[in-house]
Scaffold this active site. Structure first.
Site, PDB file in Angstrom:
ATOM      1  CB  CYS A   1      -0.917  -0.001   1.219  1.00 20.41           C
ATOM      2  SG  CYS A   1      -2.027   1.423   1.276  1.00 20.41           S
TER       3      CYS A   1
ATOM      4  CB  CYS B   1      -0.934  -0.371   8.202  1.00 25.40           C
ATOM      5  SG  CYS B   1      -1.620  -1.579   7.054  1.00 25.40           S
TER       6      CYS B   1
ATOM      7  CB  CYS C   1      -1.528   3.675   8.064  1.00 25.65           C
ATOM      8  SG  CYS C   1      -2.667   4.340   6.823  1.00 25.65           S
TER       9      CYS C   1
ATOM     10  CB  CYS D   1     -15.861  -7.173   5.592  1.00 29.34           C
ATOM     11  SG  CYS D   1     -17.271  -6.909   6.694  1.00 29.34           S
TER      12      CYS D   1
ATOM     13  CB  CYS E   1     -18.757  -4.591   4.342  1.00 29.93           C
ATOM     14  SG  CYS E   1     -17.855  -3.160   5.026  1.00 29.93           S
TER      15      CYS E   1
ATOM     16  NE  ARG F   1     -18.190  -5.506  12.562  1.00 27.95           N
ATOM     17  CZ  ARG F   1     -18.522  -4.702  11.561  1.00 27.95           C
ATOM     18  NH1 ARG F   1     -17.640  -3.827  11.105  1.00 27.95           N
ATOM     19  NH2 ARG F   1     -19.710  -4.760  11.020  1.00 27.95           N
TER      20      ARG F   1
ATOM     21  CB  CYS G   1     -18.642   0.221   7.943  1.00 29.08           C
ATOM     22  SG  CYS G   1     -17.652  -0.731   9.126  1.00 29.08           S
TER      23      CYS G   1
END
Length: 326
Positions: free
Chosen positions: A54, A61, A58, A98, A129, A261, A189
C-alpha cells in the site's frame, strides 16, 4: 444530554466518558436494550482480497510499503476464490462478508472484478462490505449499483492526532470519502483504533466526529492496536482494558442505533474484558482466524464464549424481522 442528540460537543462527550464506570455501563446497557436485542451479536467475516504494497504510510499497518514493513505485495485474488470464502463464511453463520484491499484507491482496471465480487456475495444471501481506500464518484456509483451494502473507511483517531499517524492522506480526505459514499446511498462503516499514543480526549473526539456525521455510521468498528513488527508503532503500549470498555460504552450512548463492533485486538482480550464490552453495548464481532494481517480468535473460542455468556449469533432472518419492525 439526550442519547438521540444529533450534535455532540467534545466537552459533553468527555463528560460522558468520565462518568463513574458503573453509571456509564448502566446507561450504555439501557440505551443498548432500547435499540437491540442485548443477547444477540452480529458476526462478520473479513477477507483480504489484496495484501501488502500500500502507498499509504499508516504507522500501525504492516501492509504499508512506506513504513518499514517487510510484508510483500500480492495481486488481487480471483473472484471465485472470494465467493468460495464467502460461502464458507455463510455456512459458518456469518451474515456479513467484508472485503479489504491494501490500496490508496482502486484503479479503474480493478472495478469489474470488484463489482463481480459484490454481486456474487449478495447472491449468496449475505450483506456486503468493502474497504478499498478513497473512491471517486464513478467508483461509488458502480459499487452502489452492484448492490454494495456497506463501505468501510475508518477515520482512525481524532483530527488533532491524525497527522501523528498518517501523512499521505488527510483527515479531510477520509471525511470526503465517507460523505461521497453516504450521499450515494451506501451505508457507512467507520471507526478507529485505540493504542496509538493518543490521549483519552482524542479517542472521545474521534467518536464526536463519527456521531456528528448525520446520520452516524451504521457500523462502528473499534480496534485495539495489535503492534506489528517493523512498523513505527511496533513498541506501542497496550491499551488499558477499562479505558477500552469506557470508549465502547460512550460509543453506544452517542450512536444508539449503530452496530458497535469489537474488531482487531480481540485475540488479546480476556473473556472478562469481552463480556464487559458486550455489557457496554458492543454487538458485533469479526469471526475467523485473521483480520487482514492480524490474528483473531478462532471460531471455537467464540462459540465457547457465547455459550458462557448466553449470547447467540444474529441471523439474516432476524435482521430482516428487525428491519420490518422499524
Amino acid at each position: 444530554m439526550s442519547t438521540t442528540a444529533s450534535t455532540w460537543t467534545s466537552q459533553a462527550a468527555k463528560s460522558l466518558y468520565d462518568m463513574p464506570l458503573m453509571d456509564l455501563l448502566f446507561r450504555a446497557q439501557s440505551v443498548h436494550r432500547e435499540n437491540f436485542d442485548p443477547n444477540q451479536i452480529q458476526t462478520s467475516r473479513l477477507l483480504s482480497i489484496k495484501t501488502g504494497g500500500c502507498a499509504e504510510d499508516c504507522a500501525y499497518c504492516s501492509q504499508s510499503a512506506r513504513n518499514g514493513s517487510q510484508l510483500s505485495a500480492s495481486k488481487m485474488i480471483e473472484v471465485e476464490r472470494v465467493l468460495s470464502a464467502a460461502r464458507k463464511a455463510r455456512d459458518g453463520g456469518a451474515t456479513r462478508f467484508c472485503m479489504g484491499a491494501a490500496w490508496r484507491e482502486p484503479k479503474e482496471r480493478d472495478m469489474d472484478a470488484l463489482v463481480a465480487m459484490v454481486e456474487g456475495v449478495r447472491g449468496l444471501g449475505m450483506e456486503t462490505c468493502m474497504t478499498l481506500g478513497m473512491l471517486d464518484d464513478s467508483q461509488v456509483i458502480r459499487l452502489r449499483d452492484a448492490g454494495l451494502d456497506y463501505y468501510n473507511h475508518n477515520i482512525d483517531t481524532s483530527e488533532r492526532y491524525y497527522p501523528e499517524v498518517i501523512t499521505t492522506r488527510s483527515f479531510a480526505d477520509r471525511i470526503d470519502t465517507l460523505n461521497r459514499v453516504k450521499e450515494a446511498g451506501i451505508k457507512v462503516c467507520s471507526g478507529g483504533i485505540l493504542g496509538m499514543g493518543e490521549h483519552a480526549q482524542d479517542r472521545v473526539d474521534m467518536l464526536v466526529t463519527l456521531a456528528n456525521l448525520n446520520p452516524a455510521p451504521d457500523s462502528v468498528p473499534v480496534n485495539m492496536l495489535m503492534p506489528q513488527a517493523d512498523t513505527p508503532l511496533a513498541e506501542a503500549k497496550p491499551v488499558d482494558p477499562i479505558d477500552f470498555v469506557r470508549l465502547i460504552a460512550t460509543a453506544r450512548i452517542m450512536m444508539p442505533a449503530s452496530y458497535v463492533r469489537l474488531s482487531a485486538g480481540r485475540s488479546e482480550m480476556s473473556d472478562e474484558m469481552q463480556a464487559l464490552c458486550f455489557l457496554a453495548g458492543a454487538n458485533s464481532i469479526f469471526v475467523g482466524e485473521t483480520l487482514l494481517t492480524a490474528e483473531n480468535p478462532e471460531e471455537d473460542k467464540d462459540a465457547v464464549l457465547f455459550a458462557k455468556l448466553g449470547l447467540r449469533a444474529e441471523t439474516m432472518a432476524g435482521r430482516c424481522e428487525t428491519k420490518a419492525a422499524e
